[in-house]
Design a protein around this motif. Structure first.
Motif, mmCIF file in Angstrom:
data_model
loop_
_atom_site.group_PDB
_atom_site.id
_atom_site.type_symbol
_atom_site.label_atom_id
_atom_site.label_comp_id
_atom_site.label_asym_id
_atom_site.label_seq_id
_atom_site.Cartn_x
_atom_site.Cartn_y
_atom_site.Cartn_z
ATOM 1 N N THR A 141 17.240 -28.737 27.332
ATOM 2 C CA THR A 141 15.779 -28.714 27.410
ATOM 3 C C THR A 141 15.208 -30.116 27.259
ATOM 4 N N GLN A 170 17.462 -24.818 28.489
ATOM 5 C CA GLN A 170 16.515 -24.199 29.394
ATOM 6 C C GLN A 170 17.296 -23.308 30.354
ATOM 7 N N SER A 209 12.657 -22.114 28.006
ATOM 8 C CA SER A 209 13.398 -22.878 27.008
ATOM 9 C C SER A 209 13.656 -21.993 25.801
#
Length: 129
Positions: free
Chosen positions: A35, A96, A78
């Motif tokens: 992420t 993510q 996420s």
């Protein structure tokens, strides 16, 4: 801003989506990626120290891995990694989940299954997962 520049900018996501469609297999449904380029900073942190003590502006760097996917119109979710620890310090990291176009339901089902299996989990009020 001149209208010609605005219109040119508006066509970029479409061109990128077309290029992506030609370059990826039509059978993929999900990509898992980091992420952020560093552990999540505390809420409101203006700067974050990364590798070798280099300091960066937090807000400008948080979306560096997520923005390209959402820019081309793919759904991105996420999720925090459950139970990830580094020594005695909890590491605030996440991944993510990037879904295929129009596959939001699949993306959410995948996140729910990862949560049910204990792979991802939001921290509790006491900081534990």
């Amino acid at each position: 801003m001149p209208a010609t520049l605005y219109l040119l900018g508006a066509t970029v996501p479409h061109l990128v989506r077309r290029a992506r469609a030609r370059g990826l297999s039509p059978t993929w449904t999900l990509v898992i990626a980091p992420t952020t380029p560093y552990p999540a900073p505390p809420i409101g942190a203006r700067a974050t120290t990364i590798v070798d003590g280099v300091e960066v502006v937090t807000r400008e760097h948080l979306g560096v891995f997520t923005q390209p996917w959402s820019f081309i119109g793919l759904p991105v979710l996420s999720v925090p990694i459950a139970g990830l620890a580094r020594g005695a310090v909890r590491c605030r990291s996440g991944v993510q989940l990037i879904g295929s176009a129009f596959m939001e339901a699949h993306l959410l089902r995948t996140a729910a299954r990862l949560e049910a299996e204990g792979v991802v989990a939001a921290p509790t009020a006491h900081g534990a997962t």
